[in-house]
Design a protein around this motif. Structure first.
Motif, PDB file in Angstrom:
ATOM      1  N   LYS A 275       0.834  -1.195   0.000  1.00 41.35           N
ATOM      2  CA  LYS A 275       0.000   0.000   0.000  1.00 41.35           C
ATOM      3  C   LYS A 275       0.870   1.247   0.000  1.00 41.35           C
ATOM      4  N   LEU A 276       0.459   2.265  -0.762  1.00 45.64           N
ATOM      5  CA  LEU A 276       1.225   3.504  -0.870  1.00 45.64           C
ATOM      6  C   LEU A 276       0.640   4.578   0.021  1.00 45.64           C
ATOM      7  N   TYR A 277       1.522   5.283   0.738  1.00 46.75           N
ATOM      8  CA  TYR A 277       1.124   6.399   1.581  1.00 46.75           C
ATOM      9  C   TYR A 277       1.848   7.655   1.112  1.00 46.75           C
ATOM     10  N   PHE A 278       1.083   8.698   0.833  1.00 44.41           N
ATOM     11  CA  PHE A 278       1.668   9.982   0.455  1.00 44.41           C
ATOM     12  C   PHE A 278       2.557  10.497   1.585  1.00 44.41           C
ATOM     13  N   GLY A 279       3.740  10.983   1.230  1.00 46.60           N
ATOM     14  CA  GLY A 279       4.655  11.541   2.213  1.00 46.60           C
ATOM     15  C   GLY A 279       4.678  13.051   2.197  1.00 46.60           C
ATOM     16  N   GLU A 280       5.138  13.627   1.087  1.00 47.18           N
ATOM     17  CA  GLU A 280       5.215  15.076   0.968  1.00 47.18           C
ATOM     18  C   GLU A 280       5.484  15.471  -0.472  1.00 47.18           C
ATOM     19  N   ILE A 281       5.327  16.763  -0.740  1.00 45.55           N
ATOM     20  CA  ILE A 281       5.758  17.358  -1.998  1.00 45.55           C
ATOM     21  C   ILE A 281       6.853  18.359  -1.680  1.00 45.55           C
ATOM     22  N   ASN A 282       7.988  18.225  -2.353  1.00 44.05           N
ATOM     23  CA  ASN A 282       9.031  19.238  -2.293  1.00 44.05           C
ATOM     24  C   ASN A 282       8.827  20.172  -3.488  1.00 44.05           C
ATOM     25  N   PHE A 283       8.494  21.423  -3.208  1.00 52.29           N
ATOM     26  CA  PHE A 283       8.179  22.380  -4.279  1.00 52.29           C
ATOM     27  C   PHE A 283       9.463  23.036  -4.784  1.00 52.29           C
ATOM     28  N   ARG A 284      10.354  22.203  -5.252  1.00 53.96           N
ATOM     29  CA  ARG A 284      11.667  22.675  -5.692  1.00 53.96           C
ATOM     30  C   ARG A 284      12.350  21.572  -6.475  1.00 53.96           C
ATOM     31  N   ASN A 285      13.434  21.910  -7.091  1.00 53.53           N
ATOM     32  CA  ASN A 285      14.282  20.884  -7.675  1.00 53.53           C
ATOM     33  C   ASN A 285      14.816  20.014  -6.545  1.00 53.53           C
ATOM     34  N   SER A 286      14.753  18.715  -6.714  1.00 49.31           N
ATOM     35  CA  SER A 286      15.242  17.820  -5.668  1.00 49.31           C
ATOM     36  C   SER A 286      16.601  17.249  -6.044  1.00 49.31           C
ATOM     37  N   THR A 287      17.185  16.541  -5.097  1.00 45.16           N
ATOM     38  CA  THR A 287      18.480  15.923  -5.344  1.00 45.16           C
ATOM     39  C   THR A 287      18.438  14.926  -6.495  1.00 45.16           C
ATOM     40  N   TRP A 288      17.282  14.246  -6.679  1.00 45.76           N
ATOM     41  CA  TRP A 288      17.206  13.197  -7.695  1.00 45.76           C
ATOM     42  C   TRP A 288      16.803  13.729  -9.071  1.00 45.76           C
TER      43      TRP A 288
END
Length: 380
Positions: A275-288
């Motif tokens: 099952k998938l659980y939403f964690g967060e949104i990073n509103f920026r360029n991320s490391t990946w």
């Protein structure tokens, strides 16, 4: 091919000496665009040493960087693109939305303070639930307050990820005694308490949105090749986004509600039952994000191109093919697997060579990592 219109604009990368903004610089540079970089000083030189940089401004803090932006680079006829690489910079630009609107292209939600609201972990979680996604049971309390109804184990988190050193406030607690002890160490005055589950894995989705959040593109999903209980894994497998468990409609509804324009990362926790659980949104360029560039989907370029068009550019998606490719944060992975876990250095080097994406060692840009290593050797 980069649309010629892009070349008329300046590109400004705003960040620290870290491989996150370095990935933006390389994504732009590998497509023939030499960005201006505003570097917040601190730490070994890394980003500022890239061969792709046109000009570097070194500043002592984010506010000084903002002064450089508005003092030197306002061009209403041909606005510059600003790339933010951490939450505090997103918060800063959001707070100055009215001042920057129409003068720059930058990550925003269409009004002052709106991104700040959704940087709150509880607020973004509530929106996820509203849009049909799963979110682990959560309560928000003052530091030291024990909720009346609580199911252990839990994990503590600061409510605001822009707080300095926020990761130090994360504790896994199996009972009330451990939670009380954690409160004595937590710095944040307001704490989010969330049900803790043992994760099977995580998915990190990289993409961009434009047209006030109505056009949404997710290029890749990364899953980790080994687990760390309180952190990301620095060794991962990258594939095309496959809309696992049909999460795209919920995410699309979230981005439309927020009205976000920019590069982002969405994180999901994968439970042991899948099952998938939403964690967060990073509103920026991320490391990946740089892994997406290595996959042929250059998010800094695609976002800029789409902002000029007013809608998502055609043919964004490029097929990676099964079983995907590996990516590595080389120095961190070496520490975790070779030094801590006694993984064979010969096997590690073989893993490194197979990686299509290396976050420190650039494909044709070696100066940053050599400079950083030299600085560490001198310091030691």
């Amino acid at each position: 091919m980069i649309r010629e219109e892009l070349r008329k604009h300046k590109f400004i990368v705003f960040g620290a000496e870290h491989y996150n903004p370095l990935g933006i610089v390389r994504s732009l540079g590998e497509e023939g665009i030499r960005p201006i970089v505003i570097i917040i000083d601190g730490g070994p030189p890394l980003t500022s040493k890239s061969k792709y940089i046109q000009r570097v401004h070194h500043v002592k803090d984010r506010n000084d960087g903002l002064c450089i932006l508005v003092g030197k680079y306002i061009d209403k006829e041909c606005p510059a693109f600003i790339y933010a690489s951490d939450d505090t910079l997103v918060s800063l630009l959001d707070a100055h939305y009215d001042e920057l609107k129409g003068k720059f292209y930058f990550f925003n939600a269409g009004e002052k303070g709106k991104l700040e609201y959704y940087l709150n972990k509880k607020n973004i979680g509530d929106l996820a639930v509203k849009c049909g996604l799963n979110f682990l049971e959560t309560q928000v309390v003052n530091n030291g307050d024990i909720p009346e109804k609580i199911n252990y184990p839990i994990i503590t988190k600061p409510i605001d990820s822009t707080a300095i050193g926020w990761k130090r406030d994360m504790y896994i607690c199996n009972n009330e005694k451990e939670l009380k002890e954690a409160f004595t160490k937590i710095h944040s005055p307001i704490v989010m308490i969330q049900r803790y589950i043992i994760k099977k894995n995580e998915y990190c989705l990289e993409g961009f949105s434009c047209n006030h959040g109505h056009d949404l593109f997710i290029s890749i999903q990364s899953s980790y090749n080994y687990k760390l209980p309180m952190s990301y894994s620095p060794y991962m497998t990258v594939n095309n986004f496959n809309n696992m468990n049909n999460v795209f409609p919920g995410l699309q509804a979230m981005f439309r509600e927020i009205g976000f324009e920019g590069i982002f990362e969405v994180e999901f926790l994968v439970a042991e039952d899948g099952k998938l659980y939403f964690g967060e949104i990073n509103f920026r360029n991320s490391t990946w994000s740089y892994a997406s560039t290595c996959a042929g989907m250059n998010l800094p370029i695609l976002w800029a191109d789409s902002m000029l068009l007013g809608h998502q550019v055609d043919n964004c998606r490029k097929e990676i093919g099964e079983p995907g490719f590996t990516a590595m944060v080389e120095l961190t992975d070496f520490k975790e697997r070779v030094i801590k876990s006694k993984y064979s250095i010969i096997k590690w080097i073989k893993d490194l060579k197979k990686c299509k994406c290396r976050y420190y060692i650039g494909r044709n840009d070696w100066r940053p990592v050599l400079s950083m290593l030299e600085s560490r050797i001198i310091k030691s």
